[in-house]
Write a protein that holds these residues in place. Structure first.
Motif, PDB file in Angstrom:
ATOM      1  N   LEU A 248       1.986  13.362   3.413  1.00 60.69           N
ATOM      2  CA  LEU A 248       1.260  12.416   2.563  1.00 60.69           C
ATOM      3  C   LEU A 248       0.600  11.344   3.423  1.00 60.69           C
ATOM      4  O   LEU A 248      -0.549  10.982   3.217  1.00 60.69           O
ATOM      5  CB  LEU A 248       2.223  11.795   1.554  1.00 60.69           C
ATOM      6  N   GLY A 249       1.334  10.834   4.416  1.00 57.85           N
ATOM      7  CA  GLY A 249       0.755   9.928   5.409  1.00 57.85           C
ATOM      8  C   GLY A 249       0.384   8.557   4.885  1.00 57.85           C
ATOM      9  O   GLY A 249       0.451   8.277   3.689  1.00 57.85           O
ATOM     10  N   ASP A 250      -0.005   7.689   5.803  1.00 54.32           N
ATOM     11  CA  ASP A 250      -0.373   6.311   5.447  1.00 54.32           C
ATOM     12  C   ASP A 250      -1.581   6.250   4.530  1.00 54.32           C
ATOM     13  O   ASP A 250      -1.576   5.548   3.519  1.00 54.32           O
ATOM     14  CB  ASP A 250      -0.661   5.504   6.722  1.00 54.32           C
ATOM     15  N   SER A 251      -2.644   6.996   4.875  1.00 50.07           N
ATOM     16  CA  SER A 251      -3.866   6.929   4.072  1.00 50.07           C
ATOM     17  C   SER A 251      -3.649   7.552   2.694  1.00 50.07           C
ATOM     18  O   SER A 251      -4.137   7.025   1.683  1.00 50.07           O
ATOM     19  CB  SER A 251      -5.024   7.627   4.797  1.00 50.07           C
ATOM     20  N   GLY A 252      -2.922   8.672   2.642  1.00 46.83           N
ATOM     21  CA  GLY A 252      -2.644   9.303   1.354  1.00 46.83           C
ATOM     22  C   GLY A 252      -1.803   8.417   0.461  1.00 46.83           C
ATOM     23  O   GLY A 252      -2.071   8.281  -0.743  1.00 46.83           O
ATOM     24  N   LEU A 253      -0.786   7.778   1.041  1.00 47.53           N
ATOM     25  CA  LEU A 253       0.078   6.877   0.279  1.00 47.53           C
ATOM     26  C   LEU A 253      -0.682   5.640  -0.176  1.00 47.53           C
ATOM     27  O   LEU A 253      -0.514   5.167  -1.305  1.00 47.53           O
ATOM     28  CB  LEU A 253       1.284   6.496   1.149  1.00 47.53           C
ATOM     29  N   LYS A 254      -1.556   5.128   0.696  1.00 46.20           N
ATOM     30  CA  LYS A 254      -2.364   3.950   0.341  1.00 46.20           C
ATOM     31  C   LYS A 254      -3.295   4.276  -0.829  1.00 46.20           C
ATOM     32  O   LYS A 254      -3.440   3.495  -1.777  1.00 46.20           O
ATOM     33  CB  LYS A 254      -3.188   3.507   1.560  1.00 46.20           C
ATOM     34  N   GLN A 281       5.812   2.407   3.989  1.00 48.18           N
ATOM     35  CA  GLN A 281       5.046   3.031   2.916  1.00 48.18           C
ATOM     36  C   GLN A 281       5.691   2.763   1.557  1.00 48.18           C
ATOM     37  O   GLN A 281       4.995   2.575   0.553  1.00 48.18           O
ATOM     38  CB  GLN A 281       4.935   4.536   3.166  1.00 48.18           C
ATOM     39  N   ASN A 282       7.019   2.758   1.519  1.00 50.14           N
ATOM     40  CA  ASN A 282       7.720   2.497   0.276  1.00 50.14           C
ATOM     41  C   ASN A 282       7.428   1.087  -0.241  1.00 50.14           C
ATOM     42  O   ASN A 282       7.328   0.855  -1.452  1.00 50.14           O
ATOM     43  CB  ASN A 282       9.225   2.679   0.474  1.00 50.14           C
ATOM     44  N   VAL A 283       7.288   0.134   0.678  1.00 51.42           N
ATOM     45  CA  VAL A 283       6.937  -1.241   0.293  1.00 51.42           C
ATOM     46  C   VAL A 283       5.570  -1.265  -0.381  1.00 51.42           C
ATOM     47  O   VAL A 283       5.371  -1.925  -1.422  1.00 51.42           O
ATOM     48  CB  VAL A 283       6.945  -2.168   1.537  1.00 51.42           C
ATOM     49  N   ILE A 284       4.611  -0.531   0.188  1.00 51.80           N
ATOM     50  CA  ILE A 284       3.257  -0.453  -0.390  1.00 51.80           C
ATOM     51  C   ILE A 284       3.314   0.182  -1.781  1.00 51.80           C
ATOM     52  O   ILE A 284       2.677  -0.293  -2.725  1.00 51.80           O
ATOM     53  CB  ILE A 284       2.324   0.354   0.537  1.00 51.80           C
ATOM     54  N   LEU A 285       4.100   1.249  -1.891  1.00 49.96           N
ATOM     55  CA  LEU A 285       4.202   1.977  -3.161  1.00 49.96           C
ATOM     56  C   LEU A 285       4.800   1.106  -4.268  1.00 49.96           C
ATOM     57  O   LEU A 285       4.253   1.027  -5.378  1.00 49.96           O
ATOM     58  CB  LEU A 285       5.052   3.239  -2.957  1.00 49.96           C
ATOM     59  N   THR A 286       5.917   0.456  -3.992  1.00 44.00           N
ATOM     60  CA  THR A 286       6.571  -0.369  -5.010  1.00 44.00           C
ATOM     61  C   THR A 286       5.728  -1.595  -5.372  1.00 44.00           C
ATOM     62  O   THR A 286       5.736  -2.039  -6.519  1.00 44.00           O
ATOM     63  CB  THR A 286       7.968  -0.809  -4.539  1.00 44.00           C
ATOM     64  N   SER A 287       4.998  -2.111  -4.394  1.00 43.50           N
ATOM     65  CA  SER A 287       4.083  -3.234  -4.690  1.00 43.50           C
ATOM     66  C   SER A 287       3.001  -2.799  -5.672  1.00 43.50           C
ATOM     67  O   SER A 287       2.626  -3.558  -6.579  1.00 43.50           O
ATOM     68  CB  SER A 287       3.439  -3.749  -3.400  1.00 43.50           C
ATOM     69  N   ALA A 288       2.513  -1.577  -5.499  1.00 41.83           N
ATOM     70  CA  ALA A 288       1.496  -1.050  -6.418  1.00 41.83           C
ATOM     71  C   ALA A 288       2.070  -0.885  -7.819  1.00 41.83           C
ATOM     72  O   ALA A 288       1.422  -1.226  -8.815  1.00 41.83           O
ATOM     73  CB  ALA A 288       0.976   0.289  -5.897  1.00 41.83           C
ATOM     74  N   LEU A 289       3.292  -0.384  -7.901  1.00 41.36           N
ATOM     75  CA  LEU A 289       3.936  -0.194  -9.205  1.00 41.36           C
ATOM     76  C   LEU A 289       4.191  -1.532  -9.897  1.00 41.36           C
ATOM     77  O   LEU A 289       4.121  -1.631 -11.129  1.00 41.36           O
ATOM     78  CB  LEU A 289       5.249   0.578  -9.038  1.00 41.36           C
TER      79      LEU A 289
END
Length: 552
Positions: A248-254, A281-289
Motif C-alpha cells: 500500500l505504501g506511503d502514497s497509497g495510504l496518503k 502511516q497509522n497516525v495518518i489513517l486515524t487522523s483522516a478517520l
C-alpha cells in the motif's frame, strides 16, 4: 432513422387523437431529440441534399424543447458537416449519439423504439450520456433480444470498457449492474489493467457499494491509482477491502486517507488487514478517520504494527462520540500491556456502540485483561463477541468477577480465551458461563484444539463459506511434533474442499503465517476414493458408520 420516425409518428398520432398529455409530450421530445441526432449524422453522409431535412427537424425539436430563444440560436446556426460516417452498407453503420446529455427517461424511449422496431443497427455509441441504473438494465437486456441485431453497445470510455469486459469475464456479470465487486485473489497485473479498472471505478455509471480487492498484490503505484479513482466517484461505496496488499505504501495510504476525509465518502466497513501499515502511516489513517468519523462501523487493522503513537491516535478516535464503531479487529498488532491500558481508557469513554472486539495475538497479559474488565462494568457496554486468543493470559479471576456482577453477560455471545495458560481460574469462569448464552473457547496453550485452529485459518482463506464454516470440517488431526507438523483435514463435502483449495492458491494469509497447503489427493488417490464412495454409502445405509456422515 426510420425507427425513430415511426415512433415519432405514433406519438404525434396519439396526441392528435387523445389531446395533449404531459407524459406523451415528454416522450415525443425525447424521440425527436434522437431523430435530430440521427438526422445530423445522416446529413454528414448524404451531403447538402439532406440539410433541409435537418433544419426542419431542428425546428421541430426546438419547438418541443423547453429552452429559451437565446439558447436555441446556437443550434439553428450550427453548420452541417459533410464528414462521411457511413460505411459501404447500412450494416456497417456505427450510430453515434455520444455526449448528447440523454437522460434516463430518454434511454427508456430509445430502448422501447429499438425493441418495437428491430433494425440492422449493429453498433450504438452512448458514451458521455447518463442512462442511470434502469437505462443500463434496459439496454443490456435489449442485447439479449434475438430480434435485435445490435452487437456492440458502449456506455463507457475505451479504458473503462476494457475493464468492464475483464471484470465480466471474472464474475460473469456486467459490473455496471453489480452492487458488490469481489476480485479477491485475482492478480491485477500491470499498470495498464489497473488504469482500466480505475477508469471503471471513477465512471459515473459505476455505483458499487462493496469493493473487495483482497490479496490482489497491488503495488504502491497501483494503490495510488485505485484510491484516486475512488476519490473522484465516492458517493456510493460503503465497504472497501484492501487486505493483504502489502505494498500500500506511503502514497497509497496518503491517498486513501484523503478519500476517507472526503465528506461525500460514507464508508461503513474498512478492511486493511495485513497491509504492512507502519506506525507513522497509522497516525495518518486515524487522523483522516477523525475528520469524517460518523459513518464507519467496522474497522480491521489486524496484522499491522500500530506502535505507541498508532495506539494513541486510534484511542483518540475511539473516544470521539461521533465515532460509532461496532466492530474493531486488532488481531496480531503487537499491542503491549501498556498500550492496552491506553486503548481500554478510550473504550471506557465511549462504550455503547462496540459489539465485537478482537485483540487476539497481542501480549496484553493479565494487566491488559484486568483493565478491559472495567469496560464490561460500564452499564452502557453491550459487547457481544470478544476474542483474546493467545494473549499471554494466566488468570481470569477478574474477568469472571466482572461477568458475575454486571449486565455484560446479558449481551456477550462469544468469548475466546484459547491458547492461554489460565490454569485453575478456568473452571470458575466455565461455571459462571454455564447457564448463559455465551459460547466459551478456552483450550489451554498446551491443549490440542486443532479443529479450532483449522477453522480459524479456513475463515481467513475462504470467508465466503460464512455460517457453514463450523460444519465444513469433519476431522482435523495433527501429525508429527508440535513445531513442525502437518494437519490432515477431512471435509464432509467435496465441493467445500474444492472451494478451499481454489481459494488457498496464492493466498497472502498463508504466506504471512508461513503455512502451505499440499495437493489433497493425487490422481490415483482420487480414483481410489471414487471407488470407495459406493462402499461407504452402502455401509452408511446398513448403519455401520457413525452419524452424521455426509456424501457429495
Amino acid at each position: 432513422m426510420a425507427i425513430l420516425q415511426v415512433h415519432q409518428a405514433k406519438a404525434l398520432k396519439a396526441m392528435h387523437e387523445g389531446g395533449t398529455d404531459p407524459g406523451l409530450m415528454q416522450e415525443l421530445r425525447t424521440v425527436t431529440d434522437f431523430a435530430l441526432q440521427a438526422m445530423k449524422v445522416t446529413a454528414r453522409s448524404l451531403g447538402k441534399a439532406m440539410s433541409m431535412l435537418v433544419v426542419q427537424e431542428r425546428h421541430l425539436w426546438l419547438n418541443l424543447a423547453e429552452m429559451r430563444d437565446m439558447d436555441k440560436a446556437r443550434f439553428l446556426d450550427a453548420p452541417i458537416s459533410q464528414v462521411v460516417l457511413f460505411g459501404d452498407t447500412v450494416e456497417d453503420f456505427a450510430q453515434q449519439i455520444s455526449d448528447c446529455s440523454i437522460t434516463e427517461e430518454g434511454y427508456k424511449a430509445l430502448s422501447s423504439a429499438l425493441r418495437s422496431n428491430p433494425s440492422h443497427l449493429i453498433e450504438l455509441d452512448l458514451t458521455g450520456n447518463d442512462p442511470g441504473e434502469s437505462g443500463v438494465k434496459l439496454l443490456s437486456d435489449l442485447l439479449q433480444d434475438p430480434n435485435c441485431q445490435l452487437n456492440t453497445l458502449r456506455f463507457l470510455g475505451p479504458a473503462a470498457d476494457e475493464a468492464c469486459q475483464y471484470v465480466t469475464g471474472i464474475v460473469g456479470k456486467n459490473p455496471l449492474l453489480l452492487r458488490e465487486l469481489n476480485l479477491r485473489g485475482h492478480k491485477l497485473g500491470g499498470d495498464t489493467r489497473v488504469n482500466q479498472i480505475a477508469a471503471l471505478l471513477q465512471d459515473k455509471h459505476c455505483t458499487l457499494n462493496t469493493l473487495i480487492l483482497c490479496g490482489c498484490s497491488s503495488t504502491e503505484k497501483q494503490c495510488l491509482i485505485l484510491t484516486s479513482a475512488l476519490n473522484s466517484n465516492p458517493s456510493h461505496l460503503r465497504e472497501l477491502n484492501l487486505s493483504w496488499n502489502k505494498l500500500l505504501g506511503d502514497s497509497g495510504l496518503k491517498n486513501l486517507s484523503d478519500l476517507l476525509m472526503n465528506t461525500q465518502f460514507k464508508l461503513e466497513k474498512l478492511d486493511l488487514c495485513g497491509c504492512s501499515i507502519t506506525e507513522e502511516q497509522n497516525v495518518i489513517l486515524t487522523s483522516a478517520l477523525k475528520s469524517n468519523p460518523s459513518h464507519l462501523r467496522e474497522l480491521n487493522l489486524s496484522r499491522n504494527k500500530l506502535g505507541d503513537s498508532g495506539v494513541k491516535h486510534l484511542s483518540d478516535l475511539l473516544m470521539n462520540t461521533q465515532f460509532k464503531l461496532e466492530k474493531l479487529d486488532l488481531c496480531g498488532c503487537s499491542i503491549t500491556e501498556k498500550q492496552s491500558i491506553i486503548l481500554t481508557s478510550a473504550l471506557k469513554s465511549n462504550p455503547s456502540h462496540l459489539r465485537e472486539l478482537d485483540l487476539s495475538g497481542n501480549q496484553i497479559k493479565n494487566t491488559g485483561v484486568n483493565h478491559l474488565c472495567d469496560v464490561l462494568k460500564d452499564s452502557h457496554c453491550k459487547l457481544e463477541r470478544w476474542s483474546l486468543n493467545d494473549c499471554g493470559i494466566t488468570d481470569v479471576s477478574s474477568l469472571t468477577q466482572s461477568l458475575t456482577n454486571t449486565k455484560a453477560l446479558q449481551f456477550l455471545k462469544e468469548l475466546n480465551l484459547s491458547v492461554n495458560m489460565i490454569g485453575d481460574s478456568k473452571q470458575k469462569l466455565i461455571d459462571v458461563l454455564q447457564n448463559s448464552n455465551c459460547e466459551l473457547s478456552v483450550v489451554d496453550k498446551d491443549g490440542e484444539d486443532v479443529r479450532s485452529m483449522v477453522l480459524n485459518i479456513l475463515n481467513k482463506i475462504a470467508p465466503g463459506i460464512g455460517d457453514g464454516l463450523q460444519d465444513s470440517v469433519d476431522v482435523a488431526h495433527c501429525l508429527g511434533p508440535k513445531r513442525a507438523r502437518s494437519i490432515t483435514t477431512l471435509f464432509p463435502l467435496r465441493r467445500i474442499s474444492d472451494m478451499i483449495w481454489g481459494a488457498a492458491k496464492g493466498c497472502e494469509c498463508l504466506t504471512y503465517n508461513k503455512l502451505r497447503f499440499s495437493e489433497p489427493l493425487s490422481p490415483n488417490d482420487r480414483a481410489a476414493l471414487d471407488k470407495l464412495w459406493p462402499l461407504l454409502k452402502k455401509a452408511q445405509e446398513e448403519g455401520k458408520l457413525p452419524q452424521p456422515f455426509c456424501f457429495d
